[in-house]
Design a protein around this motif. Structure first.
Motif, PDB file in Angstrom:
ATOM      1  N   THR A 145       0.824  -1.203   0.000  1.00 49.27           N
ATOM      2  CA  THR A 145       0.000   0.000   0.000  1.00 49.27           C
ATOM      3  C   THR A 145       0.859   1.254   0.000  1.00 49.27           C
ATOM      4  O   THR A 145       2.084   1.184   0.130  1.00 49.27           O
ATOM      5  N   GLY A 146       0.205   2.419  -0.109  1.00 51.16           N
ATOM      6  CA  GLY A 146       0.949   3.685  -0.113  1.00 51.16           C
ATOM      7  C   GLY A 146       1.791   3.866   1.129  1.00 51.16           C
ATOM      8  O   GLY A 146       3.001   4.105   1.053  1.00 51.16           O
ATOM      9  N   LEU A 147       1.168   3.761   2.303  1.00 54.97           N
ATOM     10  CA  LEU A 147       1.903   3.862   3.557  1.00 54.97           C
ATOM     11  C   LEU A 147       2.876   2.704   3.700  1.00 54.97           C
ATOM     12  O   LEU A 147       3.996   2.870   4.191  1.00 54.97           O
ATOM     13  N   GLY A 148       2.447   1.529   3.249  1.00 53.14           N
ATOM     14  CA  GLY A 148       3.306   0.344   3.322  1.00 53.14           C
ATOM     15  C   GLY A 148       4.589   0.507   2.534  1.00 53.14           C
ATOM     16  O   GLY A 148       5.666   0.119   2.986  1.00 53.14           O
ATOM     17  N   LYS A 149       4.493   1.107   1.345  1.00 55.01           N
ATOM     18  CA  LYS A 149       5.683   1.315   0.521  1.00 55.01           C
ATOM     19  C   LYS A 149       6.662   2.260   1.209  1.00 55.01           C
ATOM     20  O   LYS A 149       7.877   2.090   1.117  1.00 55.01           O
ATOM     21  N   LEU A 150       6.114   3.253   1.913  1.00 52.07           N
ATOM     22  CA  LEU A 150       6.965   4.216   2.611  1.00 52.07           C
ATOM     23  C   LEU A 150       7.726   3.532   3.744  1.00 52.07           C
ATOM     24  O   LEU A 150       8.930   3.719   3.903  1.00 52.07           O
ATOM     25  N   VAL A 151       7.005   2.724   4.530  1.00 50.76           N
ATOM     26  CA  VAL A 151       7.622   2.056   5.674  1.00 50.76           C
ATOM     27  C   VAL A 151       8.407   0.814   5.247  1.00 50.76           C
ATOM     28  O   VAL A 151       9.526   0.578   5.703  1.00 50.76           O
ATOM     29  N   GLY A 152       7.808   0.030   4.370  1.00 57.72           N
ATOM     30  CA  GLY A 152       8.413  -1.241   3.974  1.00 57.72           C
ATOM     31  C   GLY A 152       9.757  -1.118   3.301  1.00 57.72           C
ATOM     32  O   GLY A 152      10.584  -2.023   3.381  1.00 57.72           O
ATOM     33  N   GLY A 153       9.992   0.007   2.641  1.00 56.36           N
ATOM     34  CA  GLY A 153      11.265   0.190   1.961  1.00 56.36           C
ATOM     35  C   GLY A 153      12.443   0.293   2.906  1.00 56.36           C
ATOM     36  O   GLY A 153      13.598   0.119   2.500  1.00 56.36           O
ATOM     37  N   ILE A 154      12.161   0.548   4.189  1.00 52.08           N
ATOM     38  CA  ILE A 154      13.234   0.678   5.170  1.00 52.08           C
ATOM     39  C   ILE A 154      13.692  -0.683   5.679  1.00 52.08           C
ATOM     40  O   ILE A 154      14.815  -0.841   6.136  1.00 52.08           O
ATOM     41  N   PHE A 155      12.816  -1.683   5.564  1.00 48.62           N
ATOM     42  CA  PHE A 155      13.076  -2.990   6.164  1.00 48.62           C
ATOM     43  C   PHE A 155      13.067  -4.109   5.134  1.00 48.62           C
ATOM     44  O   PHE A 155      12.381  -4.024   4.116  1.00 48.62           O
ATOM     45  N   ASP A 156      13.806  -5.170   5.424  1.00 46.87           N
ATOM     46  CA  ASP A 156      13.729  -6.387   4.617  1.00 46.87           C
ATOM     47  C   ASP A 156      12.459  -7.140   4.977  1.00 46.87           C
ATOM     48  O   ASP A 156      12.017  -7.113   6.137  1.00 46.87           O
ATOM     49  N   PRO A 157      11.832  -7.822   4.016  1.00 46.24           N
ATOM     50  CA  PRO A 157      10.617  -8.597   4.306  1.00 46.24           C
ATOM     51  C   PRO A 157      10.867  -9.656   5.387  1.00 46.24           C
ATOM     52  O   PRO A 157      11.863 -10.365   5.350  1.00 46.24           O
ATOM     53  N   VAL A 158       9.965  -9.728   6.350  1.00 43.38           N
ATOM     54  CA  VAL A 158      10.060 -10.687   7.444  1.00 43.38           C
ATOM     55  C   VAL A 158       8.695 -11.325   7.658  1.00 43.38           C
ATOM     56  O   VAL A 158       7.682 -10.621   7.728  1.00 43.38           O
ATOM     57  N   GLY A 159       8.650 -12.650   7.758  1.00 47.43           N
ATOM     58  CA  GLY A 159       7.399 -13.358   7.983  1.00 47.43           C
ATOM     59  C   GLY A 159       7.026 -13.393   9.449  1.00 47.43           C
ATOM     60  O   GLY A 159       7.653 -12.756  10.295  1.00 47.43           O
TER      61      GLY A 159
END
Length: 204
Positions: A145-159
């Motif tokens: 999502t929009g907010l997700g892209k902003l935050v998610g770009g800082i971190f590696d994907p984690v399950g």
């Protein structure tokens, strides 16, 4: 409602989803910068030979009560519970299969139990939109999502962790490491004492 034993798990949202989600989004946006800094990766600390570590217990997997079978959510939804001191999400997919997963959603730990169980066997983070597999807990789609892209770009994907789940009488039980919480706390306090030069339990 009957519950069949399975090696899978998950969670989803209640009827108060919209209000809870909007409130959660506001809180996350307001604290986004601070959260990002707090959850930034850090280097691992070497294992300590302390009295506290010596007292740590070995992992012990056991089925423990989580919620009553009367509290099982309807198919396509989920609820939260606690098993062995761990926050757990109990979810039911649209076919009636029951899953149990960790209730903290990376990267900022909002409750996964507020999310949405989807028809493709996933649970969707209510704020950042990340989709996790109900069966494995692995990331299917990271912060789209929009907010997700902003935050998610800082971190590696984690399950998220998944746990075996079964029904026993009127109780839904989840298999967890019953020593995990105590060991985590022992490691935490060991770190605090090490930082003060008191890891051996002695004071100046």
């Amino acid at each position: 409602r009957e519950l069949t034993e399975t090696a899978h798990n998950s969670f989803i949202l209640s009827s108060s989803f919209n209000k809870s989600t909007l409130k959660m989004q506001s809180v996350i946006i307001a604290t986004l910068i601070g959260s990002a800094a707090a959850f930034a990766p850090t280097s691992q600390v070497s294992t300590r030979s302390t009295a506290l570590n010596a007292a740590k217990g070995k992992p012990s997997l056991k089925y423990v009560p989580c919620i009553s079978t009367d509290d099982l959510p309807a198919p396509g939804s989920a609820t939260s519970g606690v098993a062995g001191g761990l926050a757990i999400c109990i979810a039911v997919d649209d076919k009636g299969a029951v899953y149990a997963l960790g209730d903290k959603c990376p990267p900022v730990n909002q409750p996964l139990s507020f999310g949405t169980v989807t028809s493709d066997g996933c649970i969707s983070d209510p704020v950042l939109g990340t989709k996790f597999s109900l069966k494995t807990g692995e990331v299917v789609s990271w912060c789209p999502t929009g907010l997700g892209k902003l935050v998610g770009g800082i971190f590696d994907p984690v399950g998220v962790p998944t746990y075996p789940v079964k029904a026993k009488g009127k109780t839904v039980e989840v298999q967890v490491d019953v020593n995990y919480k105590a060991n985590f706390e022992a490691e935490y306090w060991s770190g605090v004492l090490d930082a003060q030069g008191k890891a051996n339990g002695k004071y100046y």
